[in-house]
Enzyme design. Structure first.
Site, PDB file in Angstrom:
ATOM      1  N   GLU A  90     -60.454 -13.813  66.965  1.00 19.67           N
ATOM      2  CA  GLU A  90     -59.455 -12.646  67.377  1.00 19.67           C
ATOM      3  C   GLU A  90     -58.262 -12.721  67.087  1.00 19.67           C
ATOM      4  O   GLU A  90     -57.571 -13.918  66.958  1.00 19.67           O
ATOM      5  CB  GLU A  90     -59.660 -12.332  68.959  1.00 19.67           C
ATOM      6  CG  GLU A  90     -61.127 -11.799  69.342  1.00 19.67           C
ATOM      7  CD  GLU A  90     -60.960 -11.656  71.126  1.00 19.67           C
ATOM      8  OE1 GLU A  90     -61.477 -10.518  71.059  1.00 19.67           O
ATOM      9  OE2 GLU A  90     -61.001 -12.768  71.454  1.00 19.67           O
ATOM     10  N   CYS A 103     -50.192 -12.371  66.483  1.00 20.37           N
ATOM     11  CA  CYS A 103     -50.791 -13.571  67.062  1.00 20.37           C
ATOM     12  C   CYS A 103     -51.851 -14.043  66.613  1.00 20.37           C
ATOM     13  O   CYS A 103     -52.988 -13.486  66.632  1.00 20.37           O
ATOM     14  CB  CYS A 103     -50.881 -13.074  68.590  1.00 20.37           C
ATOM     15  SG  CYS A 103     -51.515 -14.439  69.601  1.00 20.37           S
ATOM     16  N   CYS A 110     -61.658 -24.039  71.585  1.00 22.05           N
ATOM     17  CA  CYS A 110     -60.472 -24.884  71.732  1.00 22.05           C
ATOM     18  C   CYS A 110     -60.839 -26.064  72.780  1.00 22.05           C
ATOM     19  O   CYS A 110     -61.561 -25.784  73.575  1.00 22.05           O
ATOM     20  CB  CYS A 110     -59.363 -24.074  72.541  1.00 22.05           C
ATOM     21  SG  CYS A 110     -57.886 -25.087  72.874  1.00 22.05           S
ATOM     22  N   CYS A 114     -57.516 -26.040  79.246  1.00 21.34           N
ATOM     23  CA  CYS A 114     -56.718 -25.580  80.318  1.00 21.34           C
ATOM     24  C   CYS A 114     -57.627 -24.886  81.288  1.00 21.34           C
ATOM     25  O   CYS A 114     -58.275 -23.928  81.014  1.00 21.34           O
ATOM     26  CB  CYS A 114     -55.512 -24.992  79.890  1.00 21.34           C
ATOM     27  SG  CYS A 114     -54.526 -25.785  78.618  1.00 21.34           S
ATOM     28  N   CYS A 117     -57.359 -20.924  81.399  1.00 19.06           N
ATOM     29  CA  CYS A 117     -57.551 -19.960  79.973  1.00 19.06           C
ATOM     30  C   CYS A 117     -59.011 -19.746  79.540  1.00 19.06           C
ATOM     31  O   CYS A 117     -59.920 -20.631  79.817  1.00 19.06           O
ATOM     32  CB  CYS A 117     -56.727 -20.982  79.227  1.00 19.06           C
ATOM     33  SG  CYS A 117     -56.761 -20.105  77.664  1.00 19.06           S
ATOM     34  N   CYS A 331     -52.136 -13.011  76.782  1.00 18.81           N
ATOM     35  CA  CYS A 331     -52.336 -14.301  76.877  1.00 18.81           C
ATOM     36  C   CYS A 331     -53.714 -14.956  77.498  1.00 18.81           C
ATOM     37  O   CYS A 331     -53.779 -14.381  78.917  1.00 18.81           O
ATOM     38  CB  CYS A 331     -51.121 -15.126  77.306  1.00 18.81           C
ATOM     39  SG  CYS A 331     -49.530 -14.471  76.618  1.00 18.81           S
TER      40      CYS A 331
HETATM   41  N1  SAH Z   1     -52.895 -24.041  72.474  1.00 19.46           N
HETATM   42  C1  SAH Z   1     -51.440 -23.536  72.333  1.00 19.46           C
HETATM   43  C2  SAH Z   1     -51.509 -22.186  71.582  1.00 19.46           C
HETATM   44  C3  SAH Z   1     -52.099 -21.207  72.661  1.00 19.46           C
HETATM   45  S1  SAH Z   1     -50.604 -20.043  73.253  1.00 19.46           S
HETATM   46  C4  SAH Z   1     -50.864 -23.460  73.670  1.00 19.46           C
HETATM   47  O1  SAH Z   1     -51.385 -23.911  74.733  1.00 19.46           O
HETATM   48  O2  SAH Z   1     -49.647 -23.280  73.668  1.00 19.46           O
HETATM   49  C5  SAH Z   1     -51.428 -18.909  74.329  1.00 19.46           C
HETATM   50  C6  SAH Z   1     -50.705 -19.188  75.582  1.00 19.46           C
HETATM   51  O3  SAH Z   1     -51.211 -18.266  76.842  1.00 19.46           O
HETATM   52  C7  SAH Z   1     -50.531 -20.609  76.281  1.00 19.46           C
HETATM   53  O4  SAH Z   1     -49.221 -20.996  76.814  1.00 19.46           O
HETATM   54  C8  SAH Z   1     -51.209 -20.519  77.276  1.00 19.46           C
HETATM   55  O5  SAH Z   1     -51.180 -21.394  78.207  1.00 19.46           O
HETATM   56  C9  SAH Z   1     -50.971 -19.180  78.101  1.00 19.46           C
HETATM   57  N2  SAH Z   1     -52.407 -18.548  78.762  1.00 19.46           N
HETATM   58  C10 SAH Z   1     -53.674 -19.039  78.917  1.00 19.46           C
HETATM   59  N3  SAH Z   1     -54.443 -18.435  79.666  1.00 19.46           N
HETATM   60  C11 SAH Z   1     -53.434 -17.535  80.371  1.00 19.46           C
HETATM   61  C12 SAH Z   1     -53.555 -16.255  81.167  1.00 19.46           C
HETATM   62  N4  SAH Z   1     -54.778 -16.214  81.631  1.00 19.46           N
HETATM   63  N5  SAH Z   1     -52.704 -15.668  81.527  1.00 19.46           N
HETATM   64  C13 SAH Z   1     -51.532 -15.904  80.802  1.00 19.46           C
HETATM   65  N6  SAH Z   1     -51.174 -16.895  80.038  1.00 19.46           N
HETATM   66  C14 SAH Z   1     -52.205 -17.424  79.579  1.00 19.46           C
END
Ligand code: SAH
Length: 344
Positions: A90, A103, A110, A114, A117, A331
């Site tokens: 996506e 983006c 991945c 986390c 996520c 995000c």
């Molecule tokens: N792996 C990299 C790139 C992904 S950026 C990183 O972790 O930075 C995507 C961003 O969205 C990251 O900061 C991630 O922590 C955040 N994210 C993940 N799940 C989310 C959610 N449910 N709501 C808001 N932000 C989220």
């Protein structure tokens, strides 16, 4: 055969020299690919017929198949692309006052796991190639007709877990003959892969670095980000400080607001202590709730209070508004129903 979209100008130049062609052909080819957006080598009218045949033997011009496109009421658009091996990815286009921002996804799946996520629920299948990342931007600009001015590597995947391809990709999109995305308009986000932060400090382009921090103490960060076990805060923060020292650039910290977990007054003060004296910017992001995950978004009033504490302590901070959540493009939401259906 290789995709020509994965070749930086320098790689093309080397290719030209090896083929006995003039090196400047590389910039002509970049212009055909990214300015005129040709779909066949035959359209490259300033290249000899003979050399076009050679290019056809060595490279493909294949693009990505757009499976679906969703439009949010706020202008955000999400594209589901099928790669040549069938994997789905996506890409999101955001409409900002300062321009259109894409983006980009850097991996299929991945491995960072986390806890909050959705994108990390599917383990990594493979790295994306530089071409597959370049094509996400090219495809979005072709499909919408918009000029993309900003790029964030914040889609699915951990860019520093695919460092080589990501840096090649950055070189290609920044090239003046190509998509010409200004380096200061490019941001790469990492969850904190420390060795690559040091390496990135010496990467020649002036791109921005964002770090997904999300917690001010190891105690909390350990609960939500497994990477913190490998690179805890006392290892991560010196790496970021060194990055700032070498590049003389401001780093952005992303901090999602999770109800009752990282949004207390104590957390706000701990965060101030953690970043004290650093040339940084803190992005507070309302958490986007994910059906399969137990986390909740902080209350508006708690986010406000957190923000006010940082402000009072003179930290550069903004409370970000979300975009595209109605189409699961915000995000942490990337991983569409289509992807679930197809078992991706
Ligand atoms: N792996 C990299 C790139 C992904 S950026 C990183 O972790 O930075 C995507 C961003 O969205 C990251 O900061 C991630 O922590 C955040 N994210 C993940 N799940 C989310 C959610 N449910 N709501 C808001 N932000 C989220």
């Amino acid at each position: 055969m290789e995709s020509i979209y994965g070749y930086s100008e320098e790689m093309l130049k080397n290719y030209m020299v090896n083929m006995g062609e003039k090196p400047f052909r590389s910039s002509q080819i970049m212009e055909w690919l990214y300015r005129k957006k040709v779909t066949s080598f035959d359209e490259m009218t300033n290249i000899s017929k003979k050399f076009i045949e050679k290019l056809k033997e060595d490279f493909t011009l294949d693009r990505l198949e757009c499976v679906t496109r969703q439009d949010s009421y706020d202008g955000t658009k999400k594209f589901l692309f099928r790669l040549s091996d069938g994997n789905l990815i996506e890409t999101v286009l955001m409409d900002h006052e300062y321009g259109y921002s894409v983006c980009v996804t850097s991996e299929v799946g991945c491995n960072m796991s986390c806890a909050f996520c959705a994108s990390g629920m599917k383990k990594k299948k493979r790295n994306l190639t530089a071409a597959e990342m370049v094509l996400q931007i090219l495809m979005v600009s072709i499909l919408t007709g918009f000029r993309v001015s900003h790029v964030v590597v914040m889609g699915i995947g951990e860019p520093f877990d695919n460092y080589e391809n990501v840096t090649t990709f950055l070189n290609i999109i920044n090239n003046a003959k190509g998509l010409e995305i200004g380096s200061r308009h490019i941001t790469v986000s990492t969850c904190g892969v420390v060795p690559k932060i040091y390496e990135f400090a010496n990467f020649p382009l002036q791109v921005n670095l964002a770090v997904s921090l999300h917690a001010p103490t190891n105690e909390i960060r350990d609960q939500i980000m497994p990477i913190n076990k490998a690179y805890p805060l006392e290892v991560l923060m010196p790496a970021i400080k060194e990055y700032i020292r070498i590049t003389d650039r401001r780093v952005t910290f992303e901090y999602i607001m999770l109800k009752g977990l990282n949004d207390t007054q104590k957390c706000a003060n701990d965060l101030c202590d953690l970043v004290l004296g650093m040339n940084c910017y803190i992005n507070l992001i309302p958490y986007n709730e994910v059906k399969e995950k137990p986390f909740k978004r902080s209350e508006r009033s708690d986010m406000r209070q957190f923000f006010d504490i940082l402000k009072k302590r003179h930290i550069n901070v903004q409370l970000r508004k979300e975009q595209g959540s109605d189409i699961d493009a915000a995000c942490g939401q990337l991983r569409s129903n289509q992807m679930k259906k197809e078992g991706n």
